[in-house]
Design a protein around this motif. Structure first.
Motif, PDB file in Angstrom:
ATOM      1  N   CYS A  72       1.839  12.916  -8.239  1.00 49.85           N
ATOM      2  CA  CYS A  72       1.733  11.763  -7.346  1.00 49.85           C
ATOM      3  C   CYS A  72       2.330  10.520  -8.001  1.00 49.85           C
ATOM      4  O   CYS A  72       2.347  10.378  -9.221  1.00 49.85           O
ATOM      5  CB  CYS A  72       0.287  11.510  -6.924  1.00 49.85           C
ATOM      6  SG  CYS A  72      -0.803  10.909  -8.213  1.00 49.85           S
ATOM      7  N   ARG A  73       2.821   9.625  -7.166  1.00 51.55           N
ATOM      8  CA  ARG A  73       3.498   8.413  -7.628  1.00 51.55           C
ATOM      9  C   ARG A  73       2.500   7.256  -7.668  1.00 51.55           C
ATOM     10  O   ARG A  73       1.872   6.941  -6.657  1.00 51.55           O
ATOM     11  CB  ARG A  73       4.664   8.084  -6.699  1.00 51.55           C
ATOM     12  CG  ARG A  73       5.719   9.192  -6.601  1.00 51.55           C
ATOM     13  CD  ARG A  73       6.574   9.006  -5.359  1.00 51.55           C
ATOM     14  NE  ARG A  73       5.749   9.053  -4.150  1.00 51.55           N
ATOM     15  CZ  ARG A  73       6.160   8.617  -2.960  1.00 51.55           C
ATOM     16  NH1 ARG A  73       7.378   8.113  -2.806  1.00 51.55           N
ATOM     17  NH2 ARG A  73       5.349   8.696  -1.911  1.00 51.55           N
ATOM     18  N   VAL A  74       2.376   6.642  -8.840  1.00 54.81           N
ATOM     19  CA  VAL A  74       1.402   5.571  -9.036  1.00 54.81           C
ATOM     20  C   VAL A  74       2.132   4.258  -9.301  1.00 54.81           C
ATOM     21  O   VAL A  74       2.961   4.166 -10.213  1.00 54.81           O
ATOM     22  CB  VAL A  74       0.461   5.886 -10.209  1.00 54.81           C
ATOM     23  CG1 VAL A  74      -0.513   4.738 -10.430  1.00 54.81           C
ATOM     24  CG2 VAL A  74      -0.293   7.186  -9.960  1.00 54.81           C
ATOM     25  N   ALA A  75       1.822   3.245  -8.508  1.00 54.86           N
ATOM     26  CA  ALA A  75       2.385   1.907  -8.704  1.00 54.86           C
ATOM     27  C   ALA A  75       1.389   1.063  -9.487  1.00 54.86           C
ATOM     28  O   ALA A  75       0.201   1.011  -9.156  1.00 54.86           O
ATOM     29  CB  ALA A  75       2.689   1.259  -7.353  1.00 54.86           C
ATOM     30  N   THR A  76       1.855   0.410 -10.525  1.00 56.61           N
ATOM     31  CA  THR A  76       0.978  -0.388 -11.374  1.00 56.61           C
ATOM     32  C   THR A  76       1.725  -1.644 -11.827  1.00 56.61           C
ATOM     33  O   THR A  76       2.876  -1.859 -11.443  1.00 56.61           O
ATOM     34  CB  THR A  76       0.507   0.450 -12.585  1.00 56.61           C
ATOM     35  OG1 THR A  76      -0.435  -0.303 -13.364  1.00 56.61           O
ATOM     36  CG2 THR A  76       1.674   0.854 -13.468  1.00 56.61           C
ATOM     37  N   ASN A 107       5.437   0.774   1.971  1.00 58.77           N
ATOM     38  CA  ASN A 107       6.762   1.339   2.250  1.00 58.77           C
ATOM     39  C   ASN A 107       6.835   2.840   1.999  1.00 58.77           C
ATOM     40  O   ASN A 107       7.863   3.465   2.235  1.00 58.77           O
ATOM     41  CB  ASN A 107       7.830   0.643   1.396  1.00 58.77           C
ATOM     42  CG  ASN A 107       8.019  -0.814   1.770  1.00 58.77           C
ATOM     43  OD1 ASN A 107       7.679  -1.213   2.882  1.00 58.77           O
ATOM     44  ND2 ASN A 107       8.553  -1.611   0.853  1.00 58.77           N
ATOM     45  N   GLY A 108       5.748   3.411   1.482  1.00 56.92           N
ATOM     46  CA  GLY A 108       5.745   4.841   1.200  1.00 56.92           C
ATOM     47  C   GLY A 108       6.444   5.209  -0.097  1.00 56.92           C
ATOM     48  O   GLY A 108       6.751   6.381  -0.329  1.00 56.92           O
ATOM     49  N   ASP A 109       6.666   4.207  -0.958  1.00 61.04           N
ATOM     50  CA  ASP A 109       7.338   4.468  -2.239  1.00 61.04           C
ATOM     51  C   ASP A 109       6.353   4.808  -3.352  1.00 61.04           C
ATOM     52  O   ASP A 109       6.761   5.076  -4.486  1.00 61.04           O
ATOM     53  CB  ASP A 109       8.180   3.247  -2.650  1.00 61.04           C
ATOM     54  CG  ASP A 109       9.320   2.990  -1.676  1.00 61.04           C
ATOM     55  OD1 ASP A 109       9.884   3.973  -1.171  1.00 61.04           O
ATOM     56  OD2 ASP A 109       9.646   1.811  -1.425  1.00 61.04           O
ATOM     57  N   ALA A 110       5.069   4.759  -3.051  1.00 61.81           N
ATOM     58  CA  ALA A 110       4.032   5.128  -4.019  1.00 61.81           C
ATOM     59  C   ALA A 110       2.876   5.766  -3.262  1.00 61.81           C
ATOM     60  O   ALA A 110       2.621   5.446  -2.092  1.00 61.81           O
ATOM     61  CB  ALA A 110       3.550   3.904  -4.798  1.00 61.81           C
ATOM     62  N   ASP A 111       2.176   6.676  -3.930  1.00 64.52           N
ATOM     63  CA  ASP A 111       1.035   7.359  -3.321  1.00 64.52           C
ATOM     64  C   ASP A 111      -0.277   6.622  -3.585  1.00 64.52           C
ATOM     65  O   ASP A 111      -1.224   6.720  -2.804  1.00 64.52           O
ATOM     66  CB  ASP A 111       0.924   8.786  -3.855  1.00 64.52           C
ATOM     67  CG  ASP A 111       2.170   9.598  -3.543  1.00 64.52           C
ATOM     68  OD1 ASP A 111       2.529   9.694  -2.357  1.00 64.52           O
ATOM     69  OD2 ASP A 111       2.790  10.119  -4.493  1.00 64.52           O
ATOM     70  N   ALA A 112      -0.343   5.916  -4.701  1.00 65.27           N
ATOM     71  CA  ALA A 112      -1.546   5.172  -5.073  1.00 65.27           C
ATOM     72  C   ALA A 112      -1.128   3.955  -5.876  1.00 65.27           C
ATOM     73  O   ALA A 112      -0.065   3.939  -6.502  1.00 65.27           O
ATOM     74  CB  ALA A 112      -2.506   6.040  -5.878  1.00 65.27           C
ATOM     75  N   GLY A 113      -1.960   2.926  -5.855  1.00 65.78           N
ATOM     76  CA  GLY A 113      -1.656   1.707  -6.607  1.00 65.78           C
ATOM     77  C   GLY A 113      -2.884   1.169  -7.311  1.00 65.78           C
ATOM     78  O   GLY A 113      -4.011   1.309  -6.813  1.00 65.78           O
ATOM     79  N   PHE A 114      -2.676   0.578  -8.488  1.00 69.56           N
ATOM     80  CA  PHE A 114      -3.753  -0.058  -9.253  1.00 69.56           C
ATOM     81  C   PHE A 114      -3.736  -1.561  -8.972  1.00 69.56           C
ATOM     82  O   PHE A 114      -2.679  -2.202  -9.043  1.00 69.56           O
ATOM     83  CB  PHE A 114      -3.563   0.143 -10.756  1.00 69.56           C
ATOM     84  CG  PHE A 114      -3.606   1.576 -11.214  1.00 69.56           C
ATOM     85  CD1 PHE A 114      -4.163   2.583 -10.442  1.00 69.56           C
ATOM     86  CD2 PHE A 114      -3.076   1.918 -12.465  1.00 69.56           C
ATOM     87  CE1 PHE A 114      -4.200   3.898 -10.880  1.00 69.56           C
ATOM     88  CE2 PHE A 114      -3.108   3.227 -12.915  1.00 69.56           C
ATOM     89  CZ  PHE A 114      -3.661   4.219 -12.126  1.00 69.56           C
ATOM     90  N   PHE A 115      -4.913  -2.131  -8.727  1.00 68.98           N
ATOM     91  CA  PHE A 115      -5.037  -3.563  -8.464  1.00 68.98           C
ATOM     92  C   PHE A 115      -6.213  -4.154  -9.246  1.00 68.98           C
ATOM     93  O   PHE A 115      -7.257  -3.507  -9.368  1.00 68.98           O
ATOM     94  CB  PHE A 115      -5.309  -3.841  -6.982  1.00 68.98           C
ATOM     95  CG  PHE A 115      -4.205  -3.444  -6.044  1.00 68.98           C
ATOM     96  CD1 PHE A 115      -3.251  -4.365  -5.641  1.00 68.98           C
ATOM     97  CD2 PHE A 115      -4.139  -2.145  -5.549  1.00 68.98           C
ATOM     98  CE1 PHE A 115      -2.247  -4.001  -4.758  1.00 68.98           C
ATOM     99  CE2 PHE A 115      -3.137  -1.775  -4.667  1.00 68.98           C
ATOM    100  CZ  PHE A 115      -2.181  -2.705  -4.276  1.00 68.98           C
ATOM    101  N   LEU A 116      -6.051  -5.374  -9.723  1.00 71.89           N
ATOM    102  CA  LEU A 116      -7.200  -6.173 -10.119  1.00 71.89           C
ATOM    103  C   LEU A 116      -7.931  -6.510  -8.829  1.00 71.89           C
ATOM    104  O   LEU A 116      -7.311  -6.957  -7.855  1.00 71.89           O
ATOM    105  CB  LEU A 116      -6.745  -7.448 -10.831  1.00 71.89           C
ATOM    106  CG  LEU A 116      -7.850  -8.416 -11.292  1.00 71.89           C
ATOM    107  CD1 LEU A 116      -8.682  -7.792 -12.411  1.00 71.89           C
ATOM    108  CD2 LEU A 116      -7.241  -9.735 -11.749  1.00 71.89           C
ATOM    109  N   LYS A 117      -9.246  -6.294  -8.764  1.00 72.19           N
ATOM    110  CA  LYS A 117      -9.978  -6.467  -7.506  1.00 72.19           C
ATOM    111  C   LYS A 117      -9.778  -7.866  -6.925  1.00 72.19           C
ATOM    112  O   LYS A 117      -9.577  -8.016  -5.716  1.00 72.19           O
ATOM    113  CB  LYS A 117     -11.467  -6.197  -7.701  1.00 72.19           C
ATOM    114  CG  LYS A 117     -12.259  -6.239  -6.389  1.00 72.19           C
ATOM    115  CD  LYS A 117     -13.716  -5.914  -6.603  1.00 72.19           C
ATOM    116  CE  LYS A 117     -14.462  -5.866  -5.266  1.00 72.19           C
ATOM    117  NZ  LYS A 117     -14.393  -7.150  -4.532  1.00 72.19           N
ATOM    118  N   ASP A 118      -9.837  -8.892  -7.768  1.00 70.06           N
ATOM    119  CA  ASP A 118      -9.637 -10.252  -7.275  1.00 70.06           C
ATOM    120  C   ASP A 118      -8.265 -10.405  -6.636  1.00 70.06           C
ATOM    121  O   ASP A 118      -8.113 -11.074  -5.605  1.00 70.06           O
ATOM    122  CB  ASP A 118      -9.789 -11.269  -8.411  1.00 70.06           C
ATOM    123  CG  ASP A 118     -11.244 -11.559  -8.735  1.00 70.06           C
ATOM    124  OD1 ASP A 118     -12.124 -11.065  -8.001  1.00 70.06           O
ATOM    125  OD2 ASP A 118     -11.501 -12.278  -9.716  1.00 70.06           O
ATOM    126  N   ALA A 119      -7.249  -9.798  -7.261  1.00 67.15           N
ATOM    127  CA  ALA A 119      -5.895  -9.894  -6.726  1.00 67.15           C
ATOM    128  C   ALA A 119      -5.792  -9.144  -5.400  1.00 67.15           C
ATOM    129  O   ALA A 119      -5.125  -9.611  -4.461  1.00 67.15           O
ATOM    130  CB  ALA A 119      -4.889  -9.331  -7.732  1.00 67.15           C
TER     131      ALA A 119
END
Length: 248
Positions: A106-110, A151-163
């Motif tokens: 899977c593709r992860v955006a971070t 855009n469908g370029d990643a399957d999952a992404g990591f975020f700072l909750k506040d952000a």
């Protein structure tokens, strides 16, 4: 002598002006010159921190370890009721509904936000995923991470909750949160370096009463901070030990 202040690059762009207001307010309270320098990149900022360019740093938990244990900084305050939590999110139309649904490859955006990326990778372990069986792409901001999901370029992404919470309602409506960390004791903090150590009592006093000052309260609102709380060495060491354990 003019001191130098910098801020961890993971704050929302809407709060840039707030940090300039804060710098002006603090200079007036202390009666000293302070230059504020902001960065887009954690790596570029960390390079200048290691070069001993700064005396006052609003630091993320990951960098606090280096600052306290290697460079002699001291944590003096933290934002009240504001911990650093990490979110893993997907496109709202994604077939993945839990972290365990995520599959090998899977593709992860971070981003290059070190503590958020570290926590995100730890939370992926429940799906037997790590850097060896995922495709990880680093992006310049959480907005770009969100765009990759939409855009469908990643399957999952990591975020700072506040952000994540500060993204527009429209963008958030097109995503779905799989999981959020609940550590609660990991947070940003304001650290003072050795060259500015003599000002620590004045800094702490000014910040702990900032919400009682009319102008100070307005500055806090522009930074999305309610009030400051004091930090002692025991709290600081506990947080650093926890971060070091997670990284190891």
């Amino acid at each position: 002598m003019t001191f130098n202040l910098t801020v961890s690059p993971d704050f929302a762009p809407d709060h840039i002006s707030g940090w300039y207001f804060f710098n002006t307010w603090l200079q007036r309270k202390l009666g000293v010159g302070i230059h504020l320098e902001l960065y887009d990149s954690f790596d570029a900022q960390r390079e200048d921190i290691r070069a001993e360019k700064f005396d006052l740093i609003y630091a993320n938990p990951y960098d606090a370890s280096m600052l306290v244990r290697e460079m002699g900084f001291q944590a003096v305050v933290k934002p009240a009721s504001k911990s650093d939590e990490t979110i893993i999110a997907v496109n709202a139309e994604s077939p993945f509904h839990t972290v365990e649904d995520l599959i090998s490859g899977c593709r992860v955006a971070t981003t290059d936000d070190p503590d958020v990326h570290t926590m995100g990778m730890i939370m992926l372990e429940s799906a037997d995923l790590d850097k060896n069986n995922t495709e990880i792409k680093q992006h310049s901001s959480y907005v770009v991470v969100a765009k990759n999901l939409l855009n469908g370029d990643a399957d999952a992404g990591f975020f700072l909750k506040d952000a994540y919470d500060e993204l527009s309602e429209l963008i958030r409506s097109k995503m779905r949160v799989l999981v959020s960390s609940q550590i609660s004791v990991v947070h940003h903090s304001l650290l003072v370096g050795p060259r500015m150590a003599e000002h620590i009592p004045a800094i702490q006093t000014a910040l702990l009463t900032m919400h009682d000052d009319e102008k100070g309260k307005g500055v806090l609102e522009s930074m999305d901070i309610e009030t400051w709380e004091p930090m002692d060495s025991e709290q600081t060491e506990f947080m650093i030990d926890l971060i070091d354990t997670l990284i190891d």
